[in-house]
Design a protein around this motif. Structure first.
Motif, PDB file in Angstrom:
ATOM      1  N   ILE A  17     -15.966  29.134  12.540  1.00  0.00           N
ATOM      2  CA  ILE A  17     -16.283  29.374  11.250  1.00  0.00           C
ATOM      3  C   ILE A  17     -15.881  30.753  10.956  1.00  0.00           C
ATOM      4  O   ILE A  17     -15.429  30.954   9.641  1.00  0.00           O
ATOM      5  N   CYS A  18     -16.142  31.812  11.636  1.00  0.00           N
ATOM      6  CA  CYS A  18     -15.504  33.015  11.313  1.00  0.00           C
ATOM      7  C   CYS A  18     -14.004  33.345  11.211  1.00  0.00           C
ATOM      8  O   CYS A  18     -13.593  33.936  10.125  1.00  0.00           O
ATOM      9  N   LEU A  23      -9.468  33.672   7.213  1.00  0.00           N
ATOM     10  CA  LEU A  23      -8.269  33.089   6.691  1.00  0.00           C
ATOM     11  C   LEU A  23      -8.369  32.726   5.347  1.00  0.00           C
ATOM     12  O   LEU A  23      -7.667  33.106   4.274  1.00  0.00           O
ATOM     13  N   ILE A  24      -9.753  32.283   4.907  1.00  0.00           N
ATOM     14  CA  ILE A  24      -9.852  32.038   3.398  1.00  0.00           C
ATOM     15  C   ILE A  24     -10.127  33.262   2.706  1.00  0.00           C
ATOM     16  O   ILE A  24      -9.626  33.283   1.484  1.00  0.00           O
ATOM     17  N   SER A  55     -16.181  38.392   8.534  1.00  0.00           N
ATOM     18  CA  SER A  55     -15.617  37.362   9.621  1.00  0.00           C
ATOM     19  C   SER A  55     -15.065  38.326  10.704  1.00  0.00           C
ATOM     20  O   SER A  55     -15.230  37.873  11.771  1.00  0.00           O
ATOM     21  N   ILE A  56     -14.502  39.300  10.462  1.00  0.00           N
ATOM     22  CA  ILE A  56     -14.086  40.268  11.554  1.00  0.00           C
ATOM     23  C   ILE A  56     -15.034  40.722  12.130  1.00  0.00           C
ATOM     24  O   ILE A  56     -15.072  40.838  13.564  1.00  0.00           O
ATOM     25  N   LYS A  63     -16.880  37.539  20.210  1.00  0.00           N
ATOM     26  CA  LYS A  63     -16.095  37.556  21.184  1.00  0.00           C
ATOM     27  C   LYS A  63     -14.885  36.551  20.775  1.00  0.00           C
ATOM     28  O   LYS A  63     -14.425  35.928  21.827  1.00  0.00           O
ATOM     29  N   GLY A  64     -14.504  36.432  19.422  1.00  0.00           N
ATOM     30  CA  GLY A  64     -13.550  35.410  19.342  1.00  0.00           C
ATOM     31  C   GLY A  64     -12.129  36.048  18.708  1.00  0.00           C
ATOM     32  O   GLY A  64     -11.493  35.296  18.302  1.00  0.00           O
ATOM     33  N   ARG A  65     -11.986  36.995  19.613  1.00  0.00           N
ATOM     34  CA  ARG A  65     -10.692  37.553  19.373  1.00  0.00           C
ATOM     35  C   ARG A  65      -9.556  36.622  19.801  1.00  0.00           C
ATOM     36  O   ARG A  65      -8.434  36.396  19.194  1.00  0.00           O
ATOM     37  N   MET A  66      -9.769  36.058  21.122  1.00  0.00           N
ATOM     38  CA  MET A  66      -8.648  35.158  21.394  1.00  0.00           C
ATOM     39  C   MET A  66      -8.387  34.066  20.442  1.00  0.00           C
ATOM     40  O   MET A  66      -7.370  33.576  20.641  1.00  0.00           O
TER      41      MET A  66
END
Length: 625
Positions: A17-18, A23-24, A55-56, A63-66
């Motif tokens: 979702i983030c 991107l949106i 979102s960032i 921990k969605g950096r990857m």
């Protein structure tokens, strides 16, 4: 040992979702800065900025950096592959664009102004423009593939960041360039050269400043105007040839901002990357093909899909079976570089695989000459209240302005009017196809062409020859200027009526006649001296076949008439030769020379100098009907 950072992070759903919101938000910010959406700029910027910040934060928290960097790898890798392939398809055209940027008034003037270095120049790179173009497009493809397969991700990340910083600076310069801007340029001339003497004269008039003068050289500072490059050449001629126009400079700039942003995610995550597993290679490879397929659909060219499959599989295969020497990411890079080099070598030897230029086979030249689109501008009218100082701004012609009737109110004064470009104009695809010849330079070869003979007949004017009785001498007057009142019978005797060439016609423009011909074969050479004439005998044989079939054969080049005559004598080839702008000849074909076949203005065939068929095959293909 620290646990490996995974794509899932703490929560796959929340990270997904983030990433989507990020991107949106990025898309909204890009839209907000497009000229078409200036009225919604503030709203889109606020909403887009808020979405990106939130979102960032979410990506960092979960921990969605990857996941974000993985998606960035797919988008950046696919874009780099396609961008590199489009340039590799036409490296000569890309080199022309680089030459434009290497001019002192183009990119170099930014350095001159930013660092106070009037003597700085990039013109020395012009002679190496083709080599630089080839290396850049190969590097783009290699970086794109390595980004996907996860090869040498640290050096790849640094290379991507460096390249995107440069490209972003380039497109910023293009978008920000003002053709009215002046800059100080410093040049050095040999004191014995004619230009040095000219500069010394200009110095006396205070138009240039002498920095130094010795017995051998002259150094001067001169104020010049910038040379703005309106098309960065980011996707070569692919966009122009497929959707009708290239990206506007501001669009190119924001395209690079987006790519730079995505590259930053890759760069910041490089320390957590490890080589792809087989499953990851399959996922990244498939996703990249989706990106490449989208671009291929836009460009109407599906070769990039085939090449991407070949390059990715080749890179992975060499890594697996290459042994100690090539069984690594360097082996993968070399494999992709080899494939790219073979493609470049092929198109340099012949012509682009996909021809996006307006002279491609199948193009209707008359349509291409009239497919331009007028720009859209609006005028902002600024008013100030003489008593209160209040200011108002209206758009000229808007209902708000018309209903206000502010021009009738004596307390308001119009302070200024500002014209704003809402939609840039798009020039026609072809604007300089104008083969012509000076009438005084017409030779038998040109006059033997039927349409030239017809044009000369049509442009003839009628004159009346008279005999002045009092002066006892002959006179000639245009029939249109003759009347009995001006030339009464008692003073002038009419001898006869003749047709002569129009004295006001200096040049013969054969454009329309050429495009109306049932069939015509044109030999194109942008430079007679630099052309490859190894196949001149084949060309002469084709010209002879055309003469036999009564099909006009002619040459269009950019050369002095003396060079044309030398060419005829050297090759014993007395063909009709016409002149045209060298820039347009470069667009017609990257090959020098090339053959072009037109039928009623439609391009029915085009051959590079290495692909010219023999006379028999040429006649079979083009002279049968």
């Amino acid at each position: 040992m620290r646990p490996a950072v995974t794509v899932r992070g703490r929560s796959f759903i929340f990270n997904l979702i983030c990433v989507a919101l990020n991107l949106i938000g990025l898309t909204l910010i890009v839209i907000a800065n497009h000229p078409y959406f200036m009225n919604l700029s503030l709203l889109f910027n606020l909403v887009g900025g808020a979405l990106m910040l939130v979102s960032i934060g979410g990506i960092m928290l979960f921990k969605g950096r990857m996941m974000m960097s993985g998606l960035s790898r797919i988008l950046v890798g696919g874009t780099f592959i396609v961008s590199g392939l489009v340039k590799a398809n036409d490296p000569v055209g890309f080199s022309y664009k680089l030459e434009d940027y290497f001019e002192d008034g183009a990119l170099a003037y930014r350095i001159k102004e930013l660092f106070g270095a009037p003597g700085f120049s990039l013109e020395f790179l012009s002679n190496s423009a083709l080599i630089i173009a080839v290396l850049l497009c190969i590097l783009e493809i290699v970086l794109g593939v390595l980004t996907i397969v996860g090869g040498k991700i640290k050096p790849v990340a640094y290379s991507l960041l460096a390249m995107m910083l440069f490209f972003t600076f380039l497109t910023w310069h293009t978008a920000d360039c003002n053709p009215k801007t002046k800059f100080v340029d410093r040049d050095t001339y040999a004191i014995s050269s004619p230009i040095a003497k000219q500069k010394l004269e200009l110095a006396k008039e205070k138009k240039v400043t002498i920095v130094s003068q010795t017995a051998s050289e002259l150094v001067v500072d001169e104020v010049k105007t910038t040379q703005c490059v309106n098309d960065c050449g980011c996707f070569g001629d692919a966009l122009k040839g497929s959707v009708g126009r290239s990206l506007f400079p501001i669009e190119s700039f924001w395209k690079d901002i987006v790519l730079l942003y995505l590259v930053c995610w890759i760069f910041l995550s490089q320390w957590s990357f490890r080589p792809n597993t087989s499953k990851e290679n399959a996922v990244f490879g498939f996703a990249t093909l989706v990106v490449v397929s989208f671009f291929s659909w836009v460009f109407g060219w599906y070769f990039p899909i085939f090449f991407s499959v070949l390059a990715i599989l080749g890179a992975l295969w060499v890594k697996r079976v290459g042994g100690k020497l090539l069984g690594n990411q360097w082996g993968s890079a070399l494999t992709v570089a080899l494939f790219s080099s073979l493609l470049v070598a092929f198109v340099l030897h012949y012509d682009p695989i996909k021809d996006y230029r307006p002279y491609a086979v199948g193009s209707h030249l008359k349509w291409k000459m009239n497919d331009g689109v007028a720009g859209l501008t609006e005028s902002e009218l600024h008013y100030r209240n003489k008593r209160t100082g209040e200011k108002r701004t209206y758009i000229s012609g808007s209902s708000e302005y018309n209903n206000s009737k502010i021009w009738e109110d004596k307390s308001w004064v119009n302070t200024k009017m500002v014209d704003k470009e809402i939609r840039p104009s798009i020039p026609p695809s072809i604007s300089n196809f104008k083969p012509q010849i000076a009438v005084s330079e017409l030779s038998k070869a040109e006059m033997n062409l039927p349409f030239v003979a017809d044009m000369l007949t049509q442009t003839k004017v009628k004159r009346i020859r008279l005999f002045a009785l009092e002066e006892q001498m002959k006179e000639e007057v245009l029939l249109a200027d003759f009347s009995l009142e001006l030339y009464p019978p008692e003073e002038y005797q009419i001898l006869d009526t003749i047709e002569v060439a129009d004295p006001d016609m200096n040049d013969l423009d054969i454009t329309n006649a050429l495009l109306d011909e049932k069939r015509v074969v044109i030999l194109v050479s942008r430079n007679l001296l630099e052309a490859n004439w190894d196949e001149i005998e084949r060309i002469k044989a084709i010209a002879a076949s055309c003469k036999q079939k009564k099909v006009p054969f002619l040459m269009i080049t950019n050369a002095a008439r003396s060079e044309m005559n030398t060419f005829r004598k050297k090759h014993q080839f007395d063909c009709a030769i016409f002149s045209m702008d060298e820039l347009e000849l470069k667009i017609i074909s990257r090959s020098n020379p090339a053959l072009l076949i037109l039928e009623k203005g439609v391009v029915k065939g085009k051959y590079s100098h290495n692909g010219i068929p023999n006379a028999a095959k040429f006649a079979e293909y083009h002279l049968k009907k």
